[in-house]
Design a protein around this motif. Structure first.
Motif, PDB file in Angstrom:
ATOM      1  N   VAL A 282      20.191  16.164   3.185  1.00  0.00           N
ATOM      2  CA  VAL A 282      21.437  15.411   3.333  1.00  0.00           C
ATOM      3  C   VAL A 282      21.339  14.550   4.588  1.00  0.00           C
ATOM      4  O   VAL A 282      21.062  15.047   5.675  1.00  0.00           O
TER       5      VAL A 282
ATOM      6  N   LEU B 170      19.569  24.685   4.401  1.00  0.00           N
ATOM      7  CA  LEU B 170      20.150  24.340   3.109  1.00  0.00           C
ATOM      8  C   LEU B 170      19.078  24.308   2.016  1.00  0.00           C
ATOM      9  O   LEU B 170      19.201  24.956   0.980  1.00  0.00           O
TER      10      LEU B 170
ATOM     11  N   LEU C  75      26.177  27.954  -0.256  1.00  0.00           N
ATOM     12  CA  LEU C  75      25.406  26.983   0.527  1.00  0.00           C
ATOM     13  C   LEU C  75      25.926  25.564   0.302  1.00  0.00           C
ATOM     14  O   LEU C  75      26.116  24.798   1.254  1.00  0.00           O
TER      15      LEU C  75
ATOM     16  N   LYS D  90      19.448  13.229  -6.984  1.00  0.00           N
ATOM     17  CA  LYS D  90      18.125  13.586  -6.463  1.00  0.00           C
ATOM     18  C   LYS D  90      17.973  15.094  -6.293  1.00  0.00           C
ATOM     19  O   LYS D  90      16.944  15.669  -6.623  1.00  0.00           O
ATOM     20  N   LEU D  91      19.022  15.695  -5.774  1.00  0.00           N
ATOM     21  CA  LEU D  91      18.956  17.148  -5.548  1.00  0.00           C
ATOM     22  C   LEU D  91      18.947  17.904  -6.873  1.00  0.00           C
ATOM     23  O   LEU D  91      18.217  18.886  -7.034  1.00  0.00           O
TER      24      LEU D  91
ATOM     25  N   VAL E   9      29.522  18.367   5.972  1.00  0.00           N
ATOM     26  CA  VAL E   9      29.348  16.919   5.945  1.00  0.00           C
ATOM     27  C   VAL E   9      30.682  16.242   6.205  1.00  0.00           C
ATOM     28  O   VAL E   9      30.790  15.309   6.993  1.00  0.00           O
TER      29      VAL E   9
ATOM     30  N   SER F 239      15.637  18.156  -8.448  1.00  0.00           N
ATOM     31  CA  SER F 239      14.557  18.901  -7.804  1.00  0.00           C
ATOM     32  C   SER F 239      14.824  20.399  -7.687  1.00  0.00           C
ATOM     33  O   SER F 239      13.954  21.122  -7.212  1.00  0.00           O
TER      34      SER F 239
ATOM     35  N   THR G 100      12.172  15.297  -0.888  1.00  0.00           N
ATOM     36  CA  THR G 100      13.185  14.934   0.101  1.00  0.00           C
ATOM     37  C   THR G 100      14.573  14.852  -0.532  1.00  0.00           C
ATOM     38  O   THR G 100      15.554  14.637   0.154  1.00  0.00           O
ATOM     39  N   GLY G 101      14.633  15.056  -1.845  1.00  0.00           N
ATOM     40  CA  GLY G 101      15.889  14.891  -2.568  1.00  0.00           C
ATOM     41  C   GLY G 101      17.007  15.798  -2.103  1.00  0.00           C
ATOM     42  O   GLY G 101      18.166  15.428  -2.132  1.00  0.00           O
ATOM     43  N   GLY G 102      16.663  17.011  -1.684  1.00  0.00           N
ATOM     44  CA  GLY G 102      17.698  17.961  -1.315  1.00  0.00           C
ATOM     45  C   GLY G 102      18.248  17.759   0.077  1.00  0.00           C
ATOM     46  O   GLY G 102      19.188  18.433   0.478  1.00  0.00           O
TER      47      GLY G 102
ATOM     48  N   ARG H 184      27.966  23.146   2.795  1.00  0.00           N
ATOM     49  CA  ARG H 184      27.366  21.849   3.082  1.00  0.00           C
ATOM     50  C   ARG H 184      28.413  20.745   2.931  1.00  0.00           C
ATOM     51  O   ARG H 184      28.540  19.874   3.792  1.00  0.00           O
TER      52      ARG H 184
END
Lengths: 257, 272
Positions: free
Chosen positions: A112, A123, B23, B103-104, B31, B107, A108-110, B27
């Motif tokens: 937003v 995304l 991307l 976090k992103l 946002v 991963s 779920t990290g990616g 984003r």
């Protein structure tokens, strides 16, 4: 695979080779770091306040193998998965990953919080290398699998935690990558959905994917995996069939003998 | 058995880099614009309010606008203030480039420079869409006795943008990983930016810097870049020595940034 001239006994070229890999972490997050440390390059020995999470780990994986990683908490299982996913780098040794990876790690990290489910799907899938047209083609399936058709235009933050995991799993498991890494992500979510995920993993396995699976659940490990890696105190203690590995693990740490 | 898997066309690393960068940039913009009511206007409101403040302070209180070639002063201000807002945005956001997206980053394995490059690009897009503000003020000034005049030096605009993007990228490559280890750096960078703001020819022009201070202003890599921007309306501001210094600095900072980034990234990934 398609090369018929090689004898049947020949070993397939491995998709993952891990040779003499070691990685160390700081024991104390707050311990001071000097500029010298940062640029000192890799030294063979751990500095004070650091420990080796994994060391001298070597193995290779042939395409299509399903591997279960076994060990107690904090013995380096997740770290090994991250190394294979190449989201961290080893301090010594080498890791070769010769095919694309679909990592079900911190899935779920990616996502937003402020974007809608629809935007998030595009995304995350895009960041993992899917093209827009590919996502378009699979979009309905992804949503149907996650069972959240009514929430397409809801900001991600308003989903329940179960829904979040469902949509994340649904996206990552659609990636057409030959290697699949699964790190206990499915511990959450209701039983019905977990079963659905497991069936999806089996489907992928049947399609020739290579699986790397970290779990504490013996039944799941036996269900998917043929080979086991047993990690203890940062070392690879046993690399054998999953039954052998689980037997040894139970012998050493099992509650019921 | 895995024929179907291997037949999948893989894109070149460069195409993947561009794709991921785009991307994340869109984003960021999405946002920003979807979560606030004013959306686009925020990216011009900030420099506009600052310009209004400086305009009042310097023309109405200090009577600075009397220097002939700096007229009209509001256009003079904006031609440097808008690029500065871009640079400032990139560098101050670079301090959170890794911590905010931890976090992103943990991963996905996309090239890590993207986490910095996306800042340069998204802030750069905001800068470009804020440029019409200058045109509006320039048009308004046509009705006054100090009309703004556009000169052929406007052709240097792309050069200025490229130089600034490279400079901001280089600085961000240094700042972003180091902040992970030294959290104090976040505040130090904010302070440094505020200092650099007044050390750059923004509220004043290169031409009006006293001779004994000129070398200090010139070694500031933003000076030459800002003089390039300004030359479109104020050709006297163009100083090729400063531009050369800026270009030299930019190359050095880019090289240092690349080295620092490459050297520290394995540790950054472990610590975030």
């Amino acid at each position: 695979m398609t090369d018929l001239s090689t004898p049947v006994t020949a070993v397939q070229a491995p998709v993952i080779t891990v040779s003499d890999v070691g990685i160390r972490f700081k024991r104390n997050r707050r311990s001071r770091r000097s500029f010298k440390d940062l640029f000192a390059g890799s030294q063979r020995r751990a500095r004070p306040g650091e420990f080796w999470a994994l060391r001298n780990v070597s193995f290779s994986v042939a395409p299509g193998e399903a591997i279960g990683v076994v060990g107690r908490n904090g013995q380096g299982k997740s770290t090994l998965l991250k190394l294979v996913a190449e989201v961290v780098y080893p301090d010594e040794g080498r890791i070769g990953v010769h095919a694309g990876v679909a990592p079900l790690i911190e899935i779920t990290g990616g996502f937003v919080d402020d974007l809608t489910v629809r935007d998030n799907v595009y995304l995350t899938a895009g960041l993992h290398g899917m093209k827009r047209a590919e996502i378009d083609a699979q979009f309905d399936e992804i949503i149907a699998f996650a069972e959240i058709g009514d929430f397409l235009d809801t900001p991600y933050k308003h989903l329940s935690s179960g829904m979040k995991v469902r949509i994340a799993f649904s996206v990552i498991s659609r990636l057409e990558e030959p290697i699949l890494l699964v790190d206990e992500v499915l511990a959450v979510g209701d039983k019905g959905f977990r079963e659905k995920c497991y069936r999806r993993i089996e489907e992928l396995l049947a399609g020739g994917r290579t699986l790397f699976f970290v779990s504490h659940n013996e039944r799941d490990l036996r269900r998917f995996c043929t080979r086991g890696l047993y990690l203890d105190k940062g070392a690879l203690v046993l690399d054998a069939s999953i039954d052998e590995v689980l037997d040894r693990y139970n012998q050493e740490y099992g509650v019921t003998p | 058995m895995s024929a179907a898997l291997e037949a999948r066309p893989t894109r070149s690393p460069f195409a993947r880099y561009r794709h991921s960068l785009w991307l994340l940039t869109t984003r960021d913009l999405k946002v920003r614009y979807s979560t606030s009511f004013l959306g686009y206007f925020w990216s011009i409101l900030d420099p506009l309010v600052m310009a209004a403040i400086y305009w009042i302070v310097f023309t109405q209180i200090f009577h600075r606008g009397t220097v002939g070639h700096e007229q009209p002063y509001i256009v003079f201000l904006l031609t440097a203030l808008l690029p500065w807002t871009w640079f400032n945005g990139v560098v101050s956001d670079a301090t959170r480039a890794f911590t905010k997206e931890a976090k992103l980053i943990r991963s996905t394995k996309i090239p890590r420079t993207i986490w910095v490059a996306r800042l340069v690009l998204s802030k750069g897009i905001e800068f470009v869409v804020s440029l019409p503000v200058i045109i509006i003020f320039a048009l308004v000034s046509l009705g006054t006795n100090t009309p703004a005049q556009l000169h052929w030096q406007i052709v240097f605009l792309p050069l200025a943008i490229i130089l600034q993007a490279a400079l901001a990228f280089g600085v961000a490559l240094i700042v972003a990983p180091l902040v992970v280890f030294f959290r104090d750096l976040e505040r130090a960078v904010k302070l440094g930016l505020r200092f650099l703001f007044y050390a750059s020819p923004i509220v004043y022009g290169l031409e009006s810097v006293p001779i004994h201070l000129k070398p200090f202003i010139a070694i500031n890599p933003m000076s030459g870049i800002l003089s390039l921007y300004r030359s479109a309306f104020f050709p006297l501001e163009l100083n090729w020595v400063d531009v050369a210094v800026s270009a030299g600095f930019t190359i050095v900072i880019l090289v240092v940034g690349a080295l620092v980034f490459r050297r520290t990234i394995p540790t950054v990934l472990k610590e975030i």
